[in-house]
Design a protein around this motif. Structure first.
Motif, PDB file in Angstrom:
ATOM      1  N   LEU A   1     -70.363  73.475  44.591  1.00 52.24           N
ATOM      2  CA  LEU A   1     -69.847  74.387  45.602  1.00 52.24           C
ATOM      3  C   LEU A   1     -70.805  75.550  45.860  1.00 52.24           C
ATOM      4  N   SER A   2     -70.795  76.014  47.103  1.00 52.80           N
ATOM      5  CA  SER A   2     -71.581  77.186  47.480  1.00 52.80           C
ATOM      6  C   SER A   2     -70.864  78.450  47.020  1.00 52.80           C
ATOM      7  N   ASP A   3     -71.590  79.561  46.970  1.00 50.99           N
ATOM      8  CA  ASP A   3     -70.988  80.829  46.551  1.00 50.99           C
ATOM      9  C   ASP A   3     -69.811  81.202  47.449  1.00 50.99           C
ATOM     10  N   GLU A   4     -69.985  81.027  48.744  1.00 46.79           N
ATOM     11  CA  GLU A   4     -68.914  81.378  49.688  1.00 46.79           C
ATOM     12  C   GLU A   4     -67.671  80.532  49.442  1.00 46.79           C
ATOM     13  N   LYS A   5     -67.864  79.237  49.205  1.00 46.09           N
ATOM     14  CA  LYS A   5     -66.725  78.351  48.978  1.00 46.09           C
ATOM     15  C   LYS A   5     -66.030  78.682  47.665  1.00 46.09           C
ATOM     16  N   ILE A   6     -66.802  79.039  46.659  1.00 46.61           N
ATOM     17  CA  ILE A   6     -66.213  79.375  45.362  1.00 46.61           C
ATOM     18  C   ILE A   6     -65.293  80.581  45.497  1.00 46.61           C
ATOM     19  N   ILE A   7     -65.713  81.568  46.266  1.00 46.05           N
ATOM     20  CA  ILE A   7     -64.868  82.746  46.486  1.00 46.05           C
ATOM     21  C   ILE A   7     -63.559  82.333  47.151  1.00 46.05           C
ATOM     22  N   GLN A   8     -63.632  81.411  48.106  1.00 44.99           N
ATOM     23  CA  GLN A   8     -62.426  80.926  48.776  1.00 44.99           C
ATOM     24  C   GLN A   8     -61.517  80.178  47.800  1.00 44.99           C
ATOM     25  N   VAL A   9     -62.127  79.345  46.951  1.00 45.95           N
ATOM     26  CA  VAL A   9     -61.347  78.572  45.980  1.00 45.95           C
ATOM     27  C   VAL A   9     -60.678  79.506  44.975  1.00 45.95           C
ATOM     28  N   GLU A  10     -61.419  80.487  44.485  1.00 51.45           N
ATOM     29  CA  GLU A  10     -60.851  81.429  43.517  1.00 51.45           C
ATOM     30  C   GLU A  10     -59.703  82.220  44.139  1.00 51.45           C
ATOM     31  N   SER A  11     -59.870  82.611  45.399  1.00 54.38           N
ATOM     32  CA  SER A  11     -58.809  83.340  46.091  1.00 54.38           C
ATOM     33  C   SER A  11     -57.577  82.464  46.261  1.00 54.38           C
ATOM     34  N   ARG A  12     -57.813  81.213  46.620  1.00 52.78           N
ATOM     35  CA  ARG A  12     -56.709  80.265  46.796  1.00 52.78           C
ATOM     36  C   ARG A  12     -55.979  80.034  45.472  1.00 52.78           C
ATOM     37  N   PHE A  13     -56.744  79.895  44.413  1.00 51.18           N
ATOM     38  CA  PHE A  13     -56.153  79.690  43.088  1.00 51.18           C
ATOM     39  C   PHE A  13     -55.263  80.874  42.708  1.00 51.18           C
ATOM     40  N   ASN A  14     -55.765  82.081  42.894  1.00 54.24           N
ATOM     41  CA  ASN A  14     -54.997  83.276  42.540  1.00 54.24           C
ATOM     42  C   ASN A  14     -53.739  83.411  43.389  1.00 54.24           C
ATOM     43  N   GLU A  15     -53.815  82.906  44.618  1.00 56.93           N
ATOM     44  CA  GLU A  15     -52.658  82.972  45.510  1.00 56.93           C
ATOM     45  C   GLU A  15     -51.575  81.987  45.077  1.00 56.93           C
ATOM     46  N   ILE A  16     -51.993  80.792  44.680  1.00 56.40           N
ATOM     47  CA  ILE A  16     -51.032  79.744  44.333  1.00 56.40           C
ATOM     48  C   ILE A  16     -50.529  79.886  42.898  1.00 56.40           C
ATOM     49  N   TYR A  17     -51.410  80.343  42.000  1.00 59.41           N
ATOM     50  CA  TYR A  17     -51.038  80.465  40.585  1.00 59.41           C
ATOM     51  C   TYR A  17     -51.191  81.913  40.118  1.00 59.41           C
ATOM     52  N   PRO A  18     -50.416  82.831  40.678  1.00 57.65           N
ATOM     53  CA  PRO A  18     -50.599  84.253  40.341  1.00 57.65           C
ATOM     54  C   PRO A  18     -50.304  84.573  38.876  1.00 57.65           C
ATOM     55  N   ASP A  19     -49.490  83.747  38.227  1.00 60.33           N
ATOM     56  CA  ASP A  19     -49.094  84.033  36.846  1.00 60.33           C
ATOM     57  C   ASP A  19     -49.735  83.080  35.840  1.00 60.33           C
ATOM     58  N   PHE A  20     -50.700  82.289  36.300  1.00 66.00           N
ATOM     59  CA  PHE A  20     -51.299  81.303  35.395  1.00 66.00           C
ATOM     60  C   PHE A  20     -52.137  82.004  34.330  1.00 66.00           C
ATOM     61  N   GLN A  21     -51.858  81.675  33.084  1.00 63.69           N
ATOM     62  CA  GLN A  21     -52.581  82.270  31.963  1.00 63.69           C
ATOM     63  C   GLN A  21     -53.389  81.193  31.244  1.00 63.69           C
ATOM     64  N   GLY A  22     -54.683  81.201  31.451  1.00 65.93           N
ATOM     65  CA  GLY A  22     -55.549  80.268  30.748  1.00 65.93           C
ATOM     66  C   GLY A  22     -56.190  80.950  29.556  1.00 65.93           C
ATOM     67  N   PRO A  23     -56.794  80.192  28.666  1.00 67.83           N
ATOM     68  CA  PRO A  23     -57.464  80.793  27.503  1.00 67.83           C
ATOM     69  C   PRO A  23     -58.629  81.673  27.946  1.00 67.83           C
ATOM     70  N   SER A  24     -58.784  82.813  27.301  1.00 70.96           N
ATOM     71  CA  SER A  24     -59.838  83.753  27.695  1.00 70.96           C
ATOM     72  C   SER A  24     -61.228  83.156  27.520  1.00 70.96           C
ATOM     73  N   CYS A  25     -61.374  82.230  26.575  1.00 65.88           N
ATOM     74  CA  CYS A  25     -62.674  81.598  26.342  1.00 65.88           C
ATOM     75  C   CYS A  25     -62.964  80.500  27.365  1.00 65.88           C
ATOM     76  N   GLY A  26     -61.940  80.115  28.130  1.00 65.44           N
ATOM     77  CA  GLY A  26     -62.121  79.100  29.160  1.00 65.44           C
ATOM     78  C   GLY A  26     -61.756  77.695  28.730  1.00 65.44           C
ATOM     79  N   TYR A  27     -61.535  77.471  27.437  1.00 58.94           N
ATOM     80  CA  TYR A  27     -61.267  76.110  26.968  1.00 58.94           C
ATOM     81  C   TYR A  27     -60.190  76.094  25.891  1.00 58.94           C
ATOM     82  N   GLU A  28     -59.582  74.939  25.737  1.00 60.50           N
ATOM     83  CA  GLU A  28     -58.624  74.675  24.673  1.00 60.50           C
ATOM     84  C   GLU A  28     -58.638  73.173  24.429  1.00 60.50           C
TER      85      GLU A  28
END
Length: 280
Positions: free
Chosen positions: A78-105
């Motif tokens: 993904l391009s930088d511009e698209k990543i920003i859109q994806v991250e924004s979309r993710f935050n909009e759809i999953y506002p309460d999603f809590q993933g591991p701070s390290c990024g993995y489990e």
């Protein structure tokens, strides 16, 4: 695509937005495109292997931190511009999603295999797929048109080249009709989904290899396991050896069923959101 349909296909023109996209073949882009996705733009040639992760881990590559979703999504294509859109979309759809701070489990599956997962990144990749334009984006049925459409859909150019073919591709020599028309039997979004899925799965496995090299995980008969806080490698293997795998499989089956129901509800919510946006 039938031969009768070819004249109609050729009449499709690039949109003004696609025409405005600059693209020029360079030797490096030709090398990538003709590799048949066997050269990744960031980690180079992919060498198959007989055992997990089924490709040789390029230990010379400085892989991103699993928690750095922006950088990881760049490695998916993904391009930088698209990543920003994806991250924004993710935050909009999953506002309460809590993933591991390290990024993995880690997750044990009902198949009896444990694996390291990246839950936030996984959902962002899925959001990228859902944002692909299957209906309204128009482009010429030419290889340059397909590549430009890939860029329009949010790929960086070095990944977008996999949407089309170069005239020197060995596949074109062996099968001229593939270059002339058969390639266009598949839409740009379908091509994007195919190869970005492959790169995403491989990135996930390589990031697991990175954790193993860092002494944070290990690989065994039942998959890949994280070394828990306060453990060393020997203690981690002893803990896993004492697990009741049958019980873990039964628990995983129940969790997978619940997860499937939850994801269905999430998809329904996403559809409602898209319908509301279209109506607005």
């Amino acid at each position: 695509m039938s031969a009768e349909g070819l004249p109609e296909i050729e009449s499709v023109q690039n949109s003004e937005e696609i025409n405005a996209i600059y693209f020029e073949w360079t030797p490096e882009l030709v090398r990538l495109a003709t590799s048949r996705c066997q050269i990744h733009p960031f980690w180079g040639p992919l060498t198959p292997a007989q055992e997990w992760p089924y490709y040789i881990y390029p230990s010379h590559v400085a892989f991103p931190d699993p928690a750095d979703t922006h950088e990881c999504l760049k490695w998916v294509g993904l391009s930088d511009e698209k990543i920003i859109q994806v991250e924004s979309r993710f935050n909009e759809i999953y506002p309460d999603f809590q993933g591991p701070s390290c990024g993995y489990e880690e997750k044990f599956s009902s198949r009896g295999v444990n694996s390291v997962i990246l839950p936030v990144l996984e959902k962002m990749v899925q959001e990228h797929y859902s944002m692909l334009d299957h209906l309204t984006s128009e482009c010429e049925y030419t290889h340059e048109g397909y590549i430009k459409n890939g860029i329009q859909q949010g790929l960086s150019p070095e990944f977008a080249v996999f949407c089309g073919m170069h005239k020197d591709d060995p596949r074109c020599v062996d099968d001229p009709s593939l270059f002339e028309k058969d390639w266009f039997d598949t839409s740009v979004p379908e091509i994007i989904t195919y190869f970005t899925t492959s790169f995403w799965h491989l990135l996930r496995e390589f990031l697991t290899c990175k954790l193993i090299n860092e002494g944070k995980a290990w690989s065994g008969d039942h998959g890949q396991w994280l070394i828990h806080e306060g453990e060393n490698l020997i203690e981690s293997k002893a803990r896993v050896a004492g697990l009741d795998l049958k019980q873990l499989c039964e628990r995983a089956f129940k969790e997978e069923k619940e997860r499937g129901n939850r994801e269905t509800r999430e998809r329904d919510r996403q559809i409602d959101l898209e319908v509301a946006e279209a109506g607005g």
